[in-house]
Design a protein around this motif. Structure first.
Motif, short mmCIF file in Angstrom:
data_model
loop_
_atom_site.label_atom_id
_atom_site.label_comp_id
_atom_site.label_asym_id
_atom_site.label_seq_id
_atom_site.Cartn_x
_atom_site.Cartn_y
_atom_site.Cartn_z
N GLU A 277 42.17 33.25 44.78
CA GLU A 277 41.47 33.81 45.94
C GLU A 277 39.97 33.96 45.68
O GLU A 277 39.17 33.72 46.58
N ILE A 278 39.60 34.33 44.47
CA ILE A 278 38.17 34.42 44.16
C ILE A 278 37.53 33.04 44.19
O ILE A 278 36.44 32.83 44.72
N MET A 279 38.24 32.04 43.64
CA MET A 279 37.71 30.68 43.66
C MET A 279 37.58 30.12 45.07
O MET A 279 36.65 29.36 45.37
N LEU A 280 38.51 30.50 45.94
CA LEU A 280 38.54 29.94 47.29
C LEU A 280 37.46 30.51 48.20
O LEU A 280 37.25 29.99 49.30
N GLN A 281 36.77 31.55 47.75
CA GLN A 281 35.67 32.07 48.54
C GLN A 281 34.54 31.05 48.55
O GLN A 281 34.05 30.66 47.51
N GLN A 282 34.16 30.59 49.73
CA GLN A 282 33.07 29.62 49.92
C GLN A 282 33.41 28.21 49.44
O GLN A 282 32.52 27.36 49.35
N THR A 283 34.69 27.93 49.09
CA THR A 283 35.03 26.64 48.50
C THR A 283 36.33 26.10 49.09
O THR A 283 37.28 26.85 49.31
N GLN A 284 36.39 24.79 49.33
CA GLN A 284 37.58 24.16 49.90
C GLN A 284 38.73 24.09 48.89
O GLN A 284 38.52 24.00 47.69
N VAL A 285 39.96 24.09 49.43
CA VAL A 285 41.15 24.11 48.59
C VAL A 285 41.18 22.93 47.62
O VAL A 285 41.45 23.10 46.43
N GLN A 286 40.92 21.72 48.12
CA GLN A 286 41.03 20.54 47.25
C GLN A 286 40.00 20.57 46.14
O GLN A 286 40.24 20.03 45.05
N THR A 287 38.86 21.19 46.38
CA THR A 287 37.86 21.34 45.32
C THR A 287 38.33 22.34 44.28
O THR A 287 38.11 22.15 43.07
N VAL A 288 39.00 23.39 44.73
CA VAL A 288 39.40 24.47 43.83
C VAL A 288 40.52 24.07 42.88
O VAL A 288 40.54 24.52 41.72
N TRP B 283 33.32 27.88 35.32
CA TRP B 283 32.97 28.11 36.72
C TRP B 283 31.94 27.12 37.24
O TRP B 283 31.64 27.08 38.42
N GLU B 284 31.38 26.32 36.36
CA GLU B 284 30.27 25.44 36.71
C GLU B 284 30.61 24.55 37.90
O GLU B 284 31.61 23.84 37.90
N GLY B 285 29.77 24.61 38.93
CA GLY B 285 29.97 23.83 40.13
C GLY B 285 30.55 24.62 41.29
O GLY B 285 30.46 24.18 42.44
N LEU B 286 31.14 25.77 41.01
CA LEU B 286 31.70 26.61 42.09
C LEU B 286 30.64 27.50 42.73
O LEU B 286 30.82 27.98 43.85
N GLY B 287 29.54 27.75 42.01
CA GLY B 287 28.48 28.58 42.55
C GLY B 287 28.84 30.05 42.60
O GLY B 287 29.94 30.46 42.22
N TYR B 288 27.87 30.85 43.06
CA TYR B 288 28.08 32.31 43.15
C TYR B 288 28.65 32.84 41.84
O TYR B 288 29.75 33.41 41.78
N TYR B 289 27.89 32.69 40.77
CA TYR B 289 28.39 32.99 39.43
C TYR B 289 28.67 34.47 39.21
O TYR B 289 29.38 34.84 38.28
N SER B 290 28.14 35.33 40.08
CA SER B 290 28.45 36.75 39.95
C SER B 290 29.95 36.98 40.13
O SER B 290 30.51 37.96 39.61
N GLY C 82 35.00 44.05 41.91
CA GLY C 82 34.92 42.74 42.55
C GLY C 82 36.05 42.42 43.50
O GLY C 82 36.09 41.31 44.03
N ILE C 83 36.97 43.35 43.72
CA ILE C 83 38.08 43.09 44.64
C ILE C 83 37.84 43.85 45.94
O ILE C 83 37.86 45.08 45.96
N GLY C 84 37.59 43.09 47.01
CA GLY C 84 37.35 43.69 48.32
C GLY C 84 38.62 43.74 49.14
O GLY C 84 39.71 43.39 48.66
N PRO C 85 38.50 44.13 50.40
CA PRO C 85 39.68 44.31 51.25
C PRO C 85 40.53 43.04 51.42
O PRO C 85 41.76 43.11 51.40
N TYR C 86 39.88 41.87 51.58
CA TYR C 86 40.66 40.64 51.76
C TYR C 86 41.48 40.31 50.52
O TYR C 86 42.69 40.08 50.59
N THR C 87 40.81 40.25 49.36
CA THR C 87 41.51 39.90 48.13
C THR C 87 42.60 40.92 47.80
O THR C 87 43.70 40.55 47.37
N ALA C 88 42.32 42.19 48.04
CA ALA C 88 43.33 43.23 47.81
C ALA C 88 44.53 43.01 48.72
O ALA C 88 45.69 43.12 48.28
N GLY C 89 44.28 42.67 49.98
CA GLY C 89 45.38 42.41 50.91
C GLY C 89 46.20 41.20 50.49
O GLY C 89 47.44 41.20 50.60
#
Length: 365
Positions: A42-53, A82-89, A121-128
């Protein structure tokens, strides 16, 4: 906003879950209900397409198969994964969360969405998502797909750019979510949002939930979700300096806070820091960069502008344009330089951001 009857809700649940059982995507993180696997995906899928992840996820699990492995990972290897996924925080927060799980929770995951949001780092969506999929708690997982799907199903007119709108959707979905299979329900909504109910080219005529899609039935599907536009990213001009000492490259590590923290790049210099007139020439830019190297790093650089198209890279709030310069450093004492010399063979071992990869590609043209 439309309110469904209990009979319609039951009908929708049955229709959605029957379709999901037959057509749900076979994804590597769906093959068990392990919360660690769900969390990482779920963290990887933020801002990134499934096939890329998918390949990133599989490599990440090979390198860090457990929470303990992630907590103990060297930062350089973590950033490389993580290189290439961006948003390294995101991945830094993941490691902080892994350490929090070990120290505060004895390595055991909390099992409710409310408790999961206490983790770094876990917000409402990821927690759900974790709570519903791993622990069968009937809570919504409200992401972009859920906003899009339910705004169209129920014709919800609230602006999803406003933070308070999330609560509107959470309350609406809480009435509809399956109490028996909440995890499958949330994953089915994810699949629906990425297939029949996409943002720009939905195929609702063939959707399994077509008869529930009020916006489609009313002929105004593309009007949902309602979202005000974000301000455009601010343009920032840089110079990317491809500096060498003999056959080694000068690479610098970015500061530990701010954009691209701790990642490695060639020297990126803001044009605004070079005190140039707006109509500067290539010769003036080169002289200013050489002077900057002397003043900031105590290095003698002889450089020239490369006759290639500048690299552009857009972040959330900024759009970078980077002109490329190449040159040789003739005083290789790096005492004042925040980096090191790296051979071409060793470049691949450093964690670098996507913008640096673009710079290399342009340079090699």
């Amino acid at each position: 906003m439309i309110e469904w009857s209990s009979a319609t809700i039951k009908d929708f649940q049955t229709t959605l879950l029957t379709w999901f059982d037959q057509e749900g995507r076979d994804l590597p993180w769906r093959r068990d209900h392990e919360p660690y696997h769900i969390w990482v995906s779920e963290i990887m899928l933020q801002q990134t397409q499934v096939q890329t992840v998918i390949p990133y996820y599989e490599r990440f699990m090979a390198w860090f198969p457990t929470v303990t492995d992630l907590a103990q990972a060297p930062e350089e290897k973590l950033l490389k994964a993580w290189e290439g996924l961006g948003y390294y925080s995101r991945v830094r927060n993941m490691q902080r969360c892994a350490r929090q799980l070990l120290t505060d929770y004895d390595g055991q995951w909390p099992q409710t969405a409310a408790e999961l949001t206490e983790l770094i780092g876990i917000g409402p969506y990821t927690a759900g998502a974790i709570a519903s999929i791993a622990f069968n708690e009937p809570v919504p997982a409200v992401d972009g797909n859920a906003f899009r799907v339910f705004s169209r199903l129920l014709e919800i007119d609230d602006d999803i750019a406003k933070p308070q709108t999330r609560q509107v959707f959470e309350r609406a979905i809480a009435k509809i979510i399956s109490q028996d299979r909440p995890g499958d329900f949330n994953q089915a909504i994810m699949d629906l949002g990425s297939s029949y109910m996409t943002a720009r080219q939905p195929d609702s005529a063939h959707s399994p939930v077509k008869r529930f899609n009020q916006a489609y039935l009313d002929g105004k599907e593309l009007a949902y979700p309602v979202k005000t536009k974000k301000p455009r990213p601010v343009p920032v001009d840089y110079v990317a300096v491809m500096a060498q000492v003999d056959d080694q490259w000068l690479m610098m590590q970015r500061p530990s806070n701010g954009m691209l923290a701790n990642l490695w790049t060639v020297p990126f210099i803001k044009v605004a820091d070079l005190a140039l007139d707006e109509s500067y020439t290539d010769a003036e830019l080169t002289a200013a960069v050489n002077a900057y190297f002397k003043q900031e790093y105590q290095l003698t650089l002889t450089s020239q502008c490369l006759p290639v198209k500048p690299v552009t890279h857009t972040f959330t709030h900024q759009k970078w344009t980077l002109r490329l310069l190449a040159g040789q450093v003739t005083t290789p004492d790096l005492a004042f330089f925040p980096g090191r010399l790296v051979t071409t063979d060793d470049l691949a071992q450093l964690p670098t951001p996507k913008v640096q990869d673009k710079v290399w590609q342009r340079y090699r043209q």
